[in-house]
Write a protein that holds these residues in place. Structure first.
Motif, PDB file in Angstrom:
ATOM      1  N   ASN A  13      36.213  59.154 107.314  1.00  0.00           N
ATOM      2  CA  ASN A  13      37.333  59.050 106.364  1.00  0.00           C
ATOM      3  C   ASN A  13      38.396  58.054 106.815  1.00  0.00           C
ATOM      4  O   ASN A  13      39.592  58.326 106.690  1.00  0.00           O
ATOM      5  CB  ASN A  13      37.989  60.426 106.176  1.00  0.00           C
ATOM      6  CG  ASN A  13      37.245  61.246 105.148  1.00  0.00           C
ATOM      7  OD1 ASN A  13      37.316  60.972 103.956  1.00  0.00           O
ATOM      8  ND2 ASN A  13      36.494  62.236 105.610  1.00  0.00           N
ATOM      9  N   ASN A  59      41.586  56.472 104.524  1.00  0.00           N
ATOM     10  CA  ASN A  59      41.494  57.151 103.232  1.00  0.00           C
ATOM     11  C   ASN A  59      42.816  57.858 102.896  1.00  0.00           C
ATOM     12  O   ASN A  59      43.023  59.019 103.235  1.00  0.00           O
ATOM     13  CB  ASN A  59      40.325  58.153 103.273  1.00  0.00           C
ATOM     14  CG  ASN A  59      40.213  58.940 101.985  1.00  0.00           C
ATOM     15  OD1 ASN A  59      40.881  58.621 100.994  1.00  0.00           O
ATOM     16  ND2 ASN A  59      39.389  59.971 101.994  1.00  0.00           N
ATOM     17  N   ASN A 116      43.733  58.946 100.215  1.00  0.00           N
ATOM     18  CA  ASN A 116      43.576  60.011  99.216  1.00  0.00           C
ATOM     19  C   ASN A 116      43.001  61.298  99.803  1.00  0.00           C
ATOM     20  O   ASN A 116      42.703  62.240  99.063  1.00  0.00           O
ATOM     21  CB  ASN A 116      42.683  59.530  98.064  1.00  0.00           C
ATOM     22  CG  ASN A 116      43.373  58.418  97.301  1.00  0.00           C
ATOM     23  OD1 ASN A 116      44.555  58.554  96.956  1.00  0.00           O
ATOM     24  ND2 ASN A 116      42.683  57.315  97.094  1.00  0.00           N
ATOM     25  N   ILE A 117      42.823  61.327 101.116  1.00  0.00           N
ATOM     26  CA  ILE A 117      42.312  62.560 101.738  1.00  0.00           C
ATOM     27  C   ILE A 117      43.310  63.690 101.454  1.00  0.00           C
ATOM     28  O   ILE A 117      44.530  63.479 101.482  1.00  0.00           O
ATOM     29  CB  ILE A 117      42.056  62.364 103.262  1.00  0.00           C
ATOM     30  CG1 ILE A 117      41.303  63.558 103.830  1.00  0.00           C
ATOM     31  CG2 ILE A 117      43.349  62.111 104.012  1.00  0.00           C
ATOM     32  CD1 ILE A 117      40.760  63.330 105.224  1.00  0.00           C
ATOM     33  N   GLU A 144      50.389  51.447 101.182  1.00  0.00           N
ATOM     34  CA  GLU A 144      48.997  50.990 101.024  1.00  0.00           C
ATOM     35  C   GLU A 144      48.789  49.659 101.724  1.00  0.00           C
ATOM     36  O   GLU A 144      47.797  49.459 102.410  1.00  0.00           O
ATOM     37  CB  GLU A 144      48.657  50.820  99.536  1.00  0.00           C
ATOM     38  CG  GLU A 144      48.328  52.123  98.852  1.00  0.00           C
ATOM     39  CD  GLU A 144      48.282  51.976  97.323  1.00  0.00           C
ATOM     40  OE1 GLU A 144      48.230  50.847  96.804  1.00  0.00           O
ATOM     41  OE2 GLU A 144      48.307  53.031  96.653  1.00  0.00           O
ATOM     42  N   LYS A 197      46.207  49.707 104.690  1.00  0.00           N
ATOM     43  CA  LYS A 197      44.900  49.117 104.370  1.00  0.00           C
ATOM     44  C   LYS A 197      44.660  47.758 105.023  1.00  0.00           C
ATOM     45  O   LYS A 197      43.525  47.419 105.331  1.00  0.00           O
ATOM     46  CB  LYS A 197      44.693  49.082 102.858  1.00  0.00           C
ATOM     47  CG  LYS A 197      44.595  50.518 102.326  1.00  0.00           C
ATOM     48  CD  LYS A 197      43.929  50.650 100.996  1.00  0.00           C
ATOM     49  CE  LYS A 197      43.657  52.131 100.739  1.00  0.00           C
ATOM     50  NZ  LYS A 197      43.765  52.513  99.345  1.00  0.00           N
TER      51      LYS A 197
END
Ligand code: FPP
Ligand code: MG
Length: 324
Positions: free
Chosen positions: A152, A155, A157-158, A256, A260
């Motif tokens: 993960n 991530n 959105n976890i 983000e 990212k």
């Protein structure tokens, strides 16, 4: 009772644990004791402390098996740290350059394997299949937790639920097994065993929550490892999950971008920490940790008042009050 008093009532046992650790990592292959000894300094010995207290709390008082199992738990823990630092490309552990940095990934993995193997022979010598069962189950869960984490990365959105599942496996499982094994040693009632196991799982979950907070707001000199490593490695922990879920549209965009692109240099890292303060993500995570400690202590109401009950409750408080 404060944590200092806990250490003082366990002093003799803890000295024996240290001697057992030193004795059992010996090998004629000199790099093995060299790395084991190097890493062995500076550990908090939380798992041995949990075993020693839970065994005493359940009435164990004839023999040295609590020392052996304390050494076993510390060896399993040290093995996981050696492996984890390879996975995380860690540079500092327990205030010193990480073993993977000094001796390389191969040596770190293999010395971890040595300690794990040694823990197996030590358990085989004690000949209690249930202790072997619970320590090996904990090891399995730790590997599962690490693999889940590995799959993960970055991530955002976890979910909080998934994250809690990961830390229950990677960190809480061994603390839970340690508390249970203390009760097994004392040939305790199965209800006491379960109570201690639940206590250890909750304390272990809180421990990792605090660890994840330290990764954002502590200092390297205090925690003996790097700060800010989690987002560089794409590890999305609760402070970040909370932040991302509560930030404005605009702030989410900057988060983000930083997470990212992996561009987590000082300026960007500080920006994340400032946002965490703005959205109370650190407070939220610490409150969760305190909640687990509260629940852990509530588990223990079935034990009657004693020195060792006070000691184990004090360890629970220490988990969220510590600064390292
Ligand atoms: C630290 O997490 C890592 C763990 C608690 C578990 C590591 C487990 C493995 C590598 C599986 C191998 C298992 C065996 C039995 C050898 P972290 O990286 O969040 O904490 P840190 O900041 O202290 O590195
Ligand atoms: Mg790590």
């Amino acid at each position: 009772m404060d944590f200092g008093e806990v250490l003082s009532i366990l002093k003799d046992d803890l000295n024996k644990v240290e001697a057992s650790i030193k004795e059992n990592f010996q090998s004629d292959v000199v790099l093995i004791p060299t790395i084991s000894n190097y890493l062995s300094n500076g550990g908090k010995r939380i798992r041995p402390i949990l075993i020693l207290i839970s065994s005493r709390l359940c009435g164990y008082n004839n023999g040295n098996k609590h020392i052996t199992y304390s050494c076993v738990a510390e060896f399993i823990h040290t093995a996981t740290l050696l492996h984890d630092d390879v996975l995380d490309e860690a540079e500092i552990r327990r205030g010193n350059p990480a073993a993977n940095l000094r001796w390389g990934n191969g040596a770190s993995v293999l010395v971890g394997d040595f300690l794990l193997s040694r823990s197996l022979t030590m358990m085989a010598e004690v000949k209690d299949p249930r202790a072997i069962f619970y320590f090996s189950e904990a090891s399995r869960k730790m590997v599962e937790g690490e693999v889940l984490e590995l799959t993960n990365p970055f991530n955002l959105n976890i979910t909080e639920e998934k994250y809690i599942d990961i830390i229950k496996r990677k960190t809480a499982a061994l603390m839970s097994a340690s508390c249970r094994v203390g009760a097994i040693l004392a040939k305790s009632l199965s209800t006491e065993e379960d109570t201690l196991s639940n206590f250890g799982a909750k304390v272990g979950t809180a421990f990792q929550l605090v660890d994840d907070v330290f990764d954002y707001i502590s200092e390297e000199g205090k925690i003996g490892k790097q700060v800010g490593k989690d987002i560089t490695n794409g590890k999305i922990t609760l402070p970040m999950i909370h932040l991302y879920n509560n930030a404005s549209q605009e702030d989410r965009k900057s988060i983000e971008e930083i997470v990212k692109t992996g561009n987590t240099q000082k300026e960007n890292f500080n920006k994340i920490v400032d946002l965490m303060k703005k959205y109370h993500s650190i407070d939220y995570t610490m409150d969760k940790a305190r909640g687990y400690i509260r629940e852990a202590k509530e588990e223990m109401t079935s034990f009657k008042d004693s020195l060792y009950l006070n000691a184990i409750l004090s360890v629970a408080d220490y988990i969220v009050e510590r600064d390292m």
